[in-house]
Design a protein around this motif. Structure first.
Motif, mmCIF file in Angstrom:
data_model
loop_
_atom_site.group_PDB
_atom_site.id
_atom_site.type_symbol
_atom_site.label_atom_id
_atom_site.label_comp_id
_atom_site.label_asym_id
_atom_site.label_seq_id
_atom_site.Cartn_x
_atom_site.Cartn_y
_atom_site.Cartn_z
ATOM 1 N N TRP A 22 115.233 21.673 61.327
ATOM 2 C CA TRP A 22 115.436 21.220 62.612
ATOM 3 C C TRP A 22 114.617 22.137 63.619
ATOM 4 O O TRP A 22 113.915 21.721 64.392
ATOM 5 C CB TRP A 22 116.600 21.058 63.146
ATOM 6 C CG TRP A 22 117.358 19.672 62.713
ATOM 7 C CD1 TRP A 22 118.407 19.656 61.786
ATOM 8 C CD2 TRP A 22 117.165 18.376 63.394
ATOM 9 N NE1 TRP A 22 118.868 18.328 61.876
ATOM 10 C CE2 TRP A 22 117.906 17.639 62.605
ATOM 11 C CE3 TRP A 22 116.268 17.841 64.096
ATOM 12 C CZ2 TRP A 22 118.086 16.165 62.944
ATOM 13 C CZ3 TRP A 22 116.278 16.551 64.311
ATOM 14 C CH2 TRP A 22 117.055 15.849 63.851
ATOM 15 N N GLU A 78 113.524 14.439 61.310
ATOM 16 C CA GLU A 78 112.818 13.629 62.413
ATOM 17 C C GLU A 78 111.895 12.636 62.020
ATOM 18 O O GLU A 78 111.475 11.626 62.410
ATOM 19 C CB GLU A 78 112.374 14.449 63.680
ATOM 20 C CG GLU A 78 113.488 14.976 64.531
ATOM 21 C CD GLU A 78 112.590 15.582 65.929
ATOM 22 O OE1 GLU A 78 112.567 14.895 66.816
ATOM 23 O OE2 GLU A 78 112.205 16.696 65.767
ATOM 24 N N ARG A 82 111.611 8.278 62.514
ATOM 25 C CA ARG A 82 110.620 7.743 63.506
ATOM 26 C C ARG A 82 109.504 7.124 63.003
ATOM 27 O O ARG A 82 109.057 7.365 61.814
ATOM 28 C CB ARG A 82 110.247 8.876 64.330
ATOM 29 C CG ARG A 82 111.440 9.425 65.281
ATOM 30 C CD ARG A 82 110.924 10.858 65.749
ATOM 31 N NE ARG A 82 109.764 11.017 66.393
ATOM 32 C CZ ARG A 82 109.332 12.248 67.018
ATOM 33 N NH1 ARG A 82 109.933 13.481 66.962
ATOM 34 N NH2 ARG A 82 108.052 12.322 67.509
#
Length: 494
Positions: A22, A78, A82
């Motif tokens: 992250w 992520e 997305r």
């Protein structure tokens, strides 16, 4: 997340592995960068700064920690959650597109100029496409140095470097050691797996993931739907053939308590980067199970399912076009019948391969190879023949592109325009081929049966309304609901 300094400091002080990938911690006093779970004593808060990517750390002059090896942490979840330009660019960079096609090739796939892509990546990740690709090359080089007996010159070009000098300079800069020193250090930790088996072109490695991971439905689904000749379950491993840019390969993936054991047999080592990212994508290894399960557990009807087997992943694919073809073959038929239809296509149109270690015989045929098939030779209803041939034609001529660079909503709209593509087929492709974590199948019979058994609404409209609280992780809710059925796809093969 890297901009939330207080939260990042707490994660580092607690050695929280959930945040690996992250963000990265750069230590100002030592000039190194680490993953949040680094076992070293945490530095003072004022000596820490945080970056969104390893490439940004390297670009700022920090070297990778030798203890926690931050370059080997799981990828940021992520990029799988997305579908905006930055996420699609990162998936392509992870697949080695910049090394093969350059920044113009990356930008062309995304429909932007090279300058626009550079600007967007710099704004969000602190590094442009070349720096991100360089970090990817360094990681691949380290993997080959430490796990194979390949000569350094072969490793340099396999990892995507244009010269031996660039390879040596990058390794020294990123890891503060020469390539030979990295190999010596790795040898001290134990024998190189792929050197020990003596098989040329075979690389053994560990694929990390964020815990927890329940492998039952993940490997059970892949094994139960395996296409003969292309996939198999053998000796506790899921094995399959891979079509790659420079050649082909065979991957063997075995679930372990804290990693996935991966054994890759490649005809050309330059395909290593894509082979690894394909296997990670197939097993959904960059997911954030804590975030997913926390959201789903908030629904009292789903909470017992999550608590019983936390960390379910979505079984995906190594080739989006292949899965789309298989989805059409599986319309309104049993799993066994779908496998039979696919096996016939493989035998007739797939490229033969040799597999000395098992029963794999072919690569799954490409859309170009299937474009010439005779519809009358297909043992399918006439309407499904039309669906299949129309799909194959669109994939072959490039009017329909499915892959890590796909815009999920645009791909859905294009699929829905094809004859024979209803909501179920579109959504199962979105879920497993495109990787949309919010894909949902309210019309699926198994879903509706599971929902009814749990006291959830079972009609598509009512179930969709109830599932609003599961967003953006509805594809994972599908896995938990499917897992209530006593079916082979939900059991780890024996």
């Amino acid at each position: 997340m890297h901009t939330d300094t207080e939260r990042c400091v707490r994660a580092v002080r607690s050695n929280d592995a959930r945040f690996d990938g992250w963000f990265f911690t750069a230590v100002l006093t030592t000039g190194i960068y680490c993953r949040p779970s680094c076992p070293a004593v945490p530095p003072k808060a004022e000596n820490m700064t945080f970056y969104p990517s390893a490439a940004a750390c390297q670009q700022a002059g920090f070297r990778a920690c030798k203890r926690c090896r931050p370059d080997t942490s799981p990828g940021s979840p992520e990029w799988n959650a997305r579908a905006d330009t930055v996420a699609r660019a990162m998936r392509l960079i992870q697949d080695g597109v910049v090394d093969r096609e350059g920044v113009p090739g990356l930008a062309g796939r995304l429909g932007y100029s090279a300058r626009q892509i550079e600007r967007q990546l710099l704004a969000e990740l602190g590094a442009g496409p070349l720096a991100l690709a360089r970090a990817q090359r360094a990681q691949t080089a380290r993997l080959l140095i430490e796990t194979t007996a390949l000569p350094m010159a072969d490793i340099a070009f396999a990892a995507g470097f244009a010269s031996i000098r660039a390879f040596n300079d990058t390794v020294r800069e990123v890891f503060a050691q020469a390539p030979s020193e990295l190999r010596t250090r790795a040898a001290a930790r134990g024998p190189r797996a792929s050197a020990a088996d003596g098989t040329r072109g075979v690389i053994s490695l560990r694929l990390p993931f964020r815990a927890p991971l329940t492998p039952d439905n993940l490997f059970g689904h892949l094994a139960a739907t395996a296409v003969p000749g292309v996939e198999e379950w053998r000796d506790g491993a899921y094995r399959r053939t891979l079509t790659l840019p420079y050649g082909h390969g065979i991957a063997a993936l075995t679930p372990r308590p804290d990693h996935i054991a991966c054994r890759l047999s490649l005809t050309d080592p330059r395909d290593l980067t894509l082979a690894i990212s394909s296997c990670r994508r197939l097993l959904d290894l960059d997911a954030d199970p804590v975030a997913v399960d926390e959201q789903l557990r908030a629904d009292p009807r789903l909470a017992p399912l999550v608590d019983k087997a936390p960390g379910r992943r979505v079984p995906r694919t190594v080739d989006a076009a292949e899965f789309a073809v298989r989805a059409v073959l599986g319309q309104q038929v049993s799993t066994a019948a779908a496998r039979t239809h696919a096996a016939r296509l493989v035998t007739a149109h797939g490229v033969p391969v040799e597999d000395p270690e098992g029963g794999l015989t072919h690569l799954f045929p490409t859309p170009a190879a299937l474009a010439s098939l005779d519809p009358e030779a297909l043992a399918l209803p006439r309407t499904r023949r039309t669906t299949l041939t129309t799909l194959v034609a669109a994939l072959a001529d490039g009017s329909l592109r499915l892959g890590p660079d796909s815009d999920w909503e645009q791909a859905r709209a294009q699929l829905a325009e094809l004859p024979g593509f209803g909501p179920w087929t579109v959504e199962v492709i979105a879920m497993r081929a495109l990787g949309d974590p919010d894909a949902f199948l309210p019309t699926d019979l198994g879903m509706r049966r599971a929902a009814q058994g749990l006291g959830l609404p079972s009609t598509p409209a009512a179930l969709t309304a109830r599932a609003a609280g599961w967003r953006p992780w509805r594809a994972y809710a599908v896995q938990y609901l499917w897992a209530t059925d006593d079916h082979a796809i939900n059991r780890l093969p024996t």
